[in-house]
Design an enzyme around this catalytic site. Structure first.
Site, PDB file in Angstrom:
ATOM      1  N   CYS A 262       0.775  -1.255   0.000  1.00 28.36           N
ATOM      2  CA  CYS A 262       0.000   0.000   0.000  1.00 28.36           C
ATOM      3  C   CYS A 262       0.801   1.298   0.000  1.00 28.36           C
ATOM      4  O   CYS A 262       0.579   2.143  -0.865  1.00 28.36           O
ATOM      5  CB  CYS A 262      -0.940   0.007   1.204  1.00 28.36           C
ATOM      6  SG  CYS A 262      -2.179  -1.289   1.101  1.00 28.36           S
ATOM      7  N   LYS A 322       6.992  -7.138   6.314  1.00 28.15           N
ATOM      8  CA  LYS A 322       7.035  -6.921   7.757  1.00 28.15           C
ATOM      9  C   LYS A 322       6.736  -8.242   8.431  1.00 28.15           C
ATOM     10  O   LYS A 322       6.316  -9.200   7.768  1.00 28.15           O
ATOM     11  CB  LYS A 322       6.049  -5.849   8.203  1.00 28.15           C
ATOM     12  CG  LYS A 322       4.596  -6.158   7.814  1.00 28.15           C
ATOM     13  CD  LYS A 322       3.616  -5.599   8.774  1.00 28.15           C
ATOM     14  CE  LYS A 322       3.124  -4.234   8.506  1.00 28.15           C
ATOM     15  NZ  LYS A 322       1.890  -3.920   9.261  1.00 28.15           N
TER      16      LYS A 322
HETATM   17  N1  LIG Z   1      -3.365  -5.455   1.699  1.00 29.06           N
HETATM   18  C1  LIG Z   1      -3.531  -4.457   2.535  1.00 29.06           C
HETATM   19  O1  LIG Z   1      -2.886  -4.396   3.579  1.00 29.06           O
HETATM   20  C2  LIG Z   1      -4.544  -3.388   2.255  1.00 29.06           C
HETATM   21  C3  LIG Z   1      -4.964  -2.567   3.313  1.00 29.06           C
HETATM   22  C4  LIG Z   1      -5.894  -1.579   3.041  1.00 29.06           C
HETATM   23  C5  LIG Z   1      -6.385  -1.407   1.760  1.00 29.06           C
HETATM   24  N2  LIG Z   1      -5.942  -2.206   0.756  1.00 29.06           N
HETATM   25  C6  LIG Z   1      -6.521  -2.019  -0.583  1.00 29.06           C
HETATM   26  O2  LIG Z   1      -7.473  -3.067  -0.778  1.00 29.06           O
HETATM   27  C7  LIG Z   1      -7.496  -3.441  -2.150  1.00 29.06           C
HETATM   28  C8  LIG Z   1      -7.213  -4.923  -2.293  1.00 29.06           C
HETATM   29  O3  LIG Z   1      -5.913  -5.172  -1.852  1.00 29.06           O
HETATM   30  P1  LIG Z   1      -5.406  -6.640  -1.507  1.00 29.06           P
HETATM   31  O4  LIG Z   1      -4.094  -6.494  -0.861  1.00 29.06           O
HETATM   32  O5  LIG Z   1      -6.487  -7.373  -0.829  1.00 29.06           O
HETATM   33  O6  LIG Z   1      -5.230  -7.221  -2.997  1.00 29.06           O
HETATM   34  P2  LIG Z   1      -5.175  -8.758  -3.439  1.00 29.06           P
HETATM   35  O7  LIG Z   1      -4.418  -8.761  -4.709  1.00 29.06           O
HETATM   36  O8  LIG Z   1      -4.702  -9.598  -2.299  1.00 29.06           O
HETATM   37  O9  LIG Z   1      -6.676  -9.147  -3.725  1.00 29.06           O
HETATM   38  C9  LIG Z   1      -7.409  -8.714  -4.827  1.00 29.06           C
HETATM   39  C10 LIG Z   1      -8.334  -9.849  -5.239  1.00 29.06           C
HETATM   40  O10 LIG Z   1      -9.211  -9.386  -6.258  1.00 29.06           O
HETATM   41  C11 LIG Z   1      -9.437 -10.463  -7.152  1.00 29.06           C
HETATM   42  N3  LIG Z   1     -10.009  -9.927  -8.398  1.00 29.06           N
HETATM   43  C12 LIG Z   1      -9.421  -9.157  -9.345  1.00 29.06           C
HETATM   44  N4  LIG Z   1     -10.307  -8.857 -10.323  1.00 29.06           N
HETATM   45  C13 LIG Z   1     -11.473  -9.449  -9.974  1.00 29.06           C
HETATM   46  C14 LIG Z   1     -12.774  -9.494 -10.553  1.00 29.06           C
HETATM   47  N5  LIG Z   1     -13.054  -8.877 -11.707  1.00 29.06           N
HETATM   48  N6  LIG Z   1     -13.742 -10.185  -9.924  1.00 29.06           N
HETATM   49  C15 LIG Z   1     -13.493 -10.827  -8.759  1.00 29.06           C
HETATM   50  N7  LIG Z   1     -12.283 -10.816  -8.153  1.00 29.06           N
HETATM   51  C16 LIG Z   1     -11.294 -10.125  -8.747  1.00 29.06           C
HETATM   52  C17 LIG Z   1      -8.087 -11.110  -7.281  1.00 29.06           C
HETATM   53  O11 LIG Z   1      -8.182 -12.429  -7.788  1.00 29.06           O
HETATM   54  C18 LIG Z   1      -7.590 -11.061  -5.835  1.00 29.06           C
HETATM   55  O12 LIG Z   1      -7.941 -12.234  -5.126  1.00 29.06           O
HETATM   56  C19 LIG Z   1      -6.482  -2.562  -2.836  1.00 29.06           C
HETATM   57  O13 LIG Z   1      -7.132  -1.444  -3.353  1.00 29.06           O
HETATM   58  C20 LIG Z   1      -5.549  -2.153  -1.727  1.00 29.06           C
HETATM   59  O14 LIG Z   1      -4.897  -0.932  -1.979  1.00 29.06           O
HETATM   60  C21 LIG Z   1      -5.056  -3.207   0.982  1.00 29.06           C
END
Ligand SMILES: NC(=O)c1ccc[n+]([C@@H]2O[C@H](COP(=O)([O-])OP(=O)(O)OC[C@H]3O[C@@H](n4cnc5c(N)ncnc54)[C@H](O)[C@@H]3O)[C@@H](O)[C@H]2O)c1
Length: 452
Positions: A262, A322
């Site tokens: 992030c 981390k």
């Molecule tokens: N990881 C963190 O610590 C964190 C914390 C706060 C916010 N975020 C935000 O949350 C969002 C997701 O992050 P993440 O780390 O969970 O990402 P991630 O890559 O772990 O998960 C995203 C998921 O979306 C799925 N996906 C993609 N296109 C799709 C579709 N059309 N239909 C259904 N599923 C689909 C992927 O297969 C994947 O499993 C991002 O915007 C990120 O910036 C992440």
């Protein structure tokens, strides 16, 4: 409430889905990744996070969660649809919204009666308005009512389950009253403050938080560099700073710089969309630049200390960005390996890596490093140990044993996990972040005096 999470096997999607299920909602976690759906349907987890296995078991035992790749089921069976798909870094630091846009189009195409669409993914200010237009353009029946809500996520990997179940606040951005009522109902069992605002301000809260956290990290890394140069000890400086309530202690750890999925990409995204709105953000640009210097400084130090690096062995402890997670996205450890290998291309340098939960990384890096089974094999005959992740088990290592295992007793401790006085008195050459080498000369002269 019946809730669907699109991107429901991702990091945020899965924790959100399980958390909402534990709070009594019927949750469908929909994702396009069949492998992760299968893993979860077998009762296993695709990610490492403390407390998540228990959450999965409880939600499944109580029949509160379903994992599927069927979007139609997800949309038809839920009044609230939350999008948690990835929003990775795109060209020139812009956010790549392609997953979100695609998911919105597909969801819109399935809606046949009122739905609340919640954007949980981190996306630039104005994304909810964009989402509204996309949905309108892709509805089967253009009169089908819907609302779009912003509900950014603040969980920290490594502490994600606790953060989701007991957040410090929940931020909700709505532009109409109907969705405010639904969102308050969704979170009614969470006994925490709710910050209710418009969608644009809500989207901006997330960027402001991440920019601030990144700033604190770059700030303390800069203070660390000054400390090294003026022979001060950053630990003492932190003691003196953190007792000031205006400052506090979190996100002030000197280290290899911020990483993870992030902070960097959100900071770049903010700089990019602010630029389009004619705001230059010199401070936040400097925060990013400072962060990039951190790894280069570490590599320069390692190379200068090893002198002739040919045939030498470097042991790296830690790969995840981390402790407490297996996430290596934008991990400082991965950047270190990439840059080290790039710089030392023709030197036959051997790099052995150990992490308690990460056992491989993406190619081409994976085949260029060795993953010994345990820490002992990793450190045996090493000429330099670089600590990259602050896993608790690394803090408990027997330093005397390490001294005898290594060929050259050199430690680069980018997380300051070892007590430097002890390390030094054992005979190591040691570099922490923010600890001046002159301090070791003081220890050295004290030791010599005590021997005399
Ligand atoms: N990881 C963190 O610590 C964190 C914390 C706060 C916010 N975020 C935000 O949350 C969002 C997701 O992050 P993440 O780390 O969970 O990402 P991630 O890559 O772990 O998960 C995203 C998921 O979306 C799925 N996906 C993609 N296109 C799709 C579709 N059309 N239909 C259904 N599923 C689909 C992927 O297969 C994947 O499993 C991002 O915007 C990120 O910036 C992440």
């Amino acid at each position: 409430m019946n809730v669907s999470i699109i991107g429901g096997t991702g990091y945020v999607g899965l924790i959100t889905g399980l958390g909402l299920a534990i709070h009594g909602n019927n949750v469908i976690c929909m994702d396009t990744d069949l492998r992760k759906i299968e893993t979860l349907n077998n009762g296993e987890l695709p990610i490492y996070e403390e407390g998540l296995a228990e959450l999965l078991k409880e939600a499944t035992d109580r029949n509160k969660i379903v994992f599927t790749n069927c979007l139609k089921t997800a949309v038809n069976k839920s009044e609230l649809i939350m999008l948690a798909v990835g929003t990775p870094e795109g060209k020139n630091g812009e956010t790549d919204l392609s997953h979100l846009v695609q998911a919105l189009k597909l969801v819109a195409n399935q809606i046949d009666s009122y739905r609340t669409i919640v954007i949980k993914s981190t996306a630039p200010v104005g994304t909810c308005e964009m989402a509204r237009t996309i949905i309108k353009d892709h509805l089967k029946n253009r009169f089908t009512p819907f609302d779009v809500v912003s509900n950014p996520e603040f969980l920290r990997e490594g502490n994600a389950v606790r953060d989701f179940l007991k957040p410090e606040r929940i931020v909700i951005g709505v532009d109409v009253y109907a969705s405010e009522v639904i969102m308050k109902e969704l979170y009614q069992s969470f006994d925490v403050p709710i910050v209710l605002t418009d969608t644009r301000s809500s989207e901006m809260v997330k960027y402001a938080c991440n920019a601030y956290l990144a700033t604190r990290i770059s700030f303390i890394n800069e203070i660390s560099e000054i400390s090294e140069k003026v022979n001060a000890d950053v630990h003492a400086i932190l003691e003196g700073m953190k007792l000031d309530k205006r400052i506090g202690e979190l996100y002030l750890n000197p280290g290899p710089g911020f990483g993870g999925p992030c902070l960097t990409k959100d900071l770049k995204s903010l700089i990019s969309f602010a630029g389009k709105a004619n705001a230059e953000l010199p401070l936040l640009k400097a925060v990013l630049e400072r962060n990039e210097v951190q790894i280069s400084n570490i590599i320069d130090y390692v190379i200068s200390e090893l002198q002739d690096v040919r045939g030498k062995k470097i042991a790296v402890l830690g790969l995840s960005f981390k402790a407490g997670t297996n996430d290596t996205r934008n991990s400082p450890a991965v950047h270190l390996l990439e840059k080290l290998l790039e710089k030392l291309l023709d030197t036959k340098i051997l790099i052995h890596v150990y992490d308690p939960v990460v056992k491989s990384i993406e190619e081409p890096l994976n085949s260029r490093v060795v993953f010994p089974k345990n820490i002992e094999d990793t450190l045996r005959n090493a000429d330099c140990l670089i600590v990259m992740t602050e896993w608790p088990k690394f803090k408990e290592l027997d330093l005397e044993k390490i001294y005898h295992l290594m060929r050259t007793p050199l430690i680069v401790d980018t997380r300051n996990i070892f007590p430097y006085r002890k390390v030094y008195s054992l005979g190591f050459r040691y570099k922490g972040i923010g600890i001046a080498s002159k301090r070791f000369e003081t220890i050295q002269s004290t030791l010599e005096k005590s021997i005399v």
